[in-house]
Scaffold this active site. Structure first.
Site, PDB file in Angstrom:
ATOM      1  N   HIS A  75       9.029  37.234 113.883  1.00  0.00           N
ATOM      2  CA  HIS A  75       9.709  36.454 112.840  1.00  0.00           C
ATOM      3  C   HIS A  75       9.463  37.101 111.475  1.00  0.00           C
ATOM      4  O   HIS A  75       8.609  37.978 111.345  1.00  0.00           O
ATOM      5  CB  HIS A  75       9.235  34.983 112.845  1.00  0.00           C
ATOM      6  CG  HIS A  75       7.778  34.807 112.562  1.00  0.00           C
ATOM      7  ND1 HIS A  75       6.864  34.411 113.509  1.00  0.00           N
ATOM      8  CD2 HIS A  75       7.068  34.996 111.419  1.00  0.00           C
ATOM      9  CE1 HIS A  75       5.657  34.355 112.975  1.00  0.00           C
ATOM     10  NE2 HIS A  75       5.750  34.713 111.709  1.00  0.00           N
TER      11      HIS A  75
HETATM   12  P1  TYD Z   1       4.394  29.695 115.742  1.00  0.00           P
HETATM   13  O1  TYD Z   1       4.562  29.968 114.312  1.00  0.00           O
HETATM   14  O2  TYD Z   1       5.600  29.446 116.547  1.00  0.00           O
HETATM   15  O3  TYD Z   1       3.534  30.844 116.345  1.00  0.00           O
HETATM   16  P2  TYD Z   1       4.083  32.226 116.968  1.00  0.00           P
HETATM   17  O4  TYD Z   1       5.325  32.553 116.206  1.00  0.00           O
HETATM   18  O5  TYD Z   1       2.994  33.228 116.713  1.00  0.00           O
HETATM   19  O6  TYD Z   1       4.282  31.952 118.420  1.00  0.00           O
HETATM   20  O7  TYD Z   1       3.464  28.418 115.890  1.00  0.00           O
HETATM   21  C1  TYD Z   1       3.189  27.790 117.132  1.00  0.00           C
HETATM   22  C2  TYD Z   1       3.104  26.284 116.936  1.00  0.00           C
HETATM   23  O8  TYD Z   1       2.119  25.926 116.002  1.00  0.00           O
HETATM   24  C3  TYD Z   1       4.414  25.686 116.462  1.00  0.00           C
HETATM   25  O9  TYD Z   1       4.677  24.527 117.238  1.00  0.00           O
HETATM   26  C4  TYD Z   1       4.152  25.251 115.059  1.00  0.00           C
HETATM   27  C5  TYD Z   1       2.667  25.100 114.978  1.00  0.00           C
HETATM   28  N1  TYD Z   1       2.125  25.494 113.681  1.00  0.00           N
HETATM   29  C6  TYD Z   1       1.805  24.539 112.742  1.00  0.00           C
HETATM   30  O10 TYD Z   1       2.003  23.337 112.972  1.00  0.00           O
HETATM   31  N2  TYD Z   1       1.286  24.925 111.544  1.00  0.00           N
HETATM   32  C7  TYD Z   1       1.061  26.225 111.255  1.00  0.00           C
HETATM   33  O11 TYD Z   1       0.584  26.533 110.151  1.00  0.00           O
HETATM   34  C8  TYD Z   1       1.429  27.216 112.222  1.00  0.00           C
HETATM   35  C9  TYD Z   1       1.256  28.680 111.942  1.00  0.00           C
HETATM   36  C10 TYD Z   1       1.930  26.807 113.424  1.00  0.00           C
END
Ligand code: TYD
Length: 377
Positions: free
Chosen positions: A287
């Protein structure tokens, strides 16, 4: 910044004077041509009409603000503004002549001719004058600089410019901020206000710090192009930085590294998160962020960060707890865990907001190629 704009307008008095001179010159040309064709003409009556024209012209200039932002106008805007100005002036003059029963003894064609010459002359003289003023300001070093940045990077951006002896006249923040002044510099988050200030202050260069170039507001880049104002991006992608680290004489004490928001990194930390219990070979990320600035560090293990700016990819390995990677928005990132159990820690400038993510690679590429309104706050 509002005060600055109000007083800045007086600089443009020369445009008003030139405009009036053009009007008088246009009348002289019209009368000379008219006299060739008509044998008797009452010049006294015509003088009165010219005086009325000048008064009407001034009134129209002030009331419809027809010289507003004159320096930023491109050619088509200039034509439209002048047409509007002359249309209003002509109507007002006709109404005045009719009410005062003036100007019967000379041809209306003279007035029409005068306005036509005025139109041509004023556009020509204004364009030349703009050019001269911009060139002179640049030559004398009186041309100002402007900084476009985010709340998080404002101080660092100003400091970076200071290193080259540049003190910007104002700061435009990409995102709303509750600050009006940063280090005595007026700040705005309003794009139109900033463009007006760039115009009134003879700005010849807008420096961009800590913002992905493609997030620069479309109207700002258009206005800069029209005004011949250069946009220079100083820093907009990533940096690997040394984190402050204390070492102890007793080896078993290990190392202590620390980061303070807005002191060691240029943004206030609004959020921290960390990824643990991972397996080697894990790929995450995929992303880009629209506004979020981050510091990434790996206190344990080894993680590759692959960064993609839409044109090229760079891989940086994080395997030292004393190093951090400062990441700007607008970069596509992928993280590859090289060792099981490696920990990735992130300090972020923004609260979590799923809307602020770009998760579709094509959308990311489109945002890099086109200056897209919807990507800007
Ligand atoms: P995500 O950003 O999708 O991680 P990646 O892209 O590395 O797989 O985050 C995974 C989950 O965590 C998503 O449901 C949102 C939650 N999240 C939060 O609630 N707060 C945060 O600060 C972050 C980074 C993630």
């Amino acid at each position: 910044m509002k005060n600055q704009l109000r007083f800045g307008k007086w600089k443009f008095i020369s445009f008003i004077i030139l405009d009036l001179l053009c009007l008088i010159a246009a009348n002289c040309i019209a009368v000379l041509l008219y006299l060739k064709n008509v044998s008797s003409v009452s010049m006294t009556g015509y003088y009165r009409v010219v005086i009325m024209m000048v008064a009407v012209d001034l009134a129209v200039t002030v009331s419809i603000n027809s010289l507003d932002l004159v320096l930023r106008r491109g050619k088509s805007n200039e034509l439209l503004s002048e047409l509007k100005h002359i249309g209003f002036s002509f109507l007002a003059l006709s109404a005045g002549l009719f009410a005062l029963k003036q100007g019967r003894d000379y041809s209306r064609i003279t007035v029409l001719m005068a306005y036509l010459f005025y139109f041509l002359l004023s556009i020509l003289i204004r364009t030349v004058w703009k050019h001269i003023l911009q060139k002179t300001a640049k030559k004398n070093g009186t041309a100002q600089k402007f900084l476009m940045t985010t709340d998080a990077f404002a101080e660092e951006g100003i400091a970076e410019l200071k290193k080259s002896d540049i003190r910007p006249v104002g700061v435009l923040l990409l995102k709303n901020s509750d600050r009006d002044i940063i280090e005595d510099l007026s700040v705005s988050a309003d794009i139109d206000e900033a463009i007006a200030s760039i115009c009134w202050n003879w700005v010849d260069c807008v420096y961009v710090y800590g913002i992905d170039y493609h997030l620069i507001h479309q109207s700002l880049s258009k206005a800069c192009k029209e005004m011949n104002v250069e946009i220079k991006v100083i820093f907009s992608d990533f940096k690997v930085i040394d984190l402050k680290t204390t070492r102890y004489e007793e080896k078993e004490y290990g190392r202590l590294s620390f980061v303070e928001g807005k002191r060691d990194i240029p943004f206030p930390v609004r959020r921290a998160y960390w990824i643990t219990e991972t397996e080697a070979g894990l790929h995450r990320g995929f992303h880009a962020h629209k506004l979020n600035c981050q510091l990434l560090f790996c206190p344990y293990g080894k993680i590759d960060i692959i960064l993609d700016n839409g044109k090229e990819k760079t891989t940086v390995c994080l395997n030292d707890p004393g190093k951090g990677m400062l990441l700007m928005p607008g970069l596509w990132r992928e993280m590859v865990w090289k060792e099981t159990g490696s920990v990735l820690c992130v300090l972020a400038s923004e609260y979590y907001d799923p809307q602020e993510y770009i998760r579709d690679y094509d959308e990311f590429l489109a945002s890099k190629g086109v200056i897209d309104e919807h990507t800007v706050c």
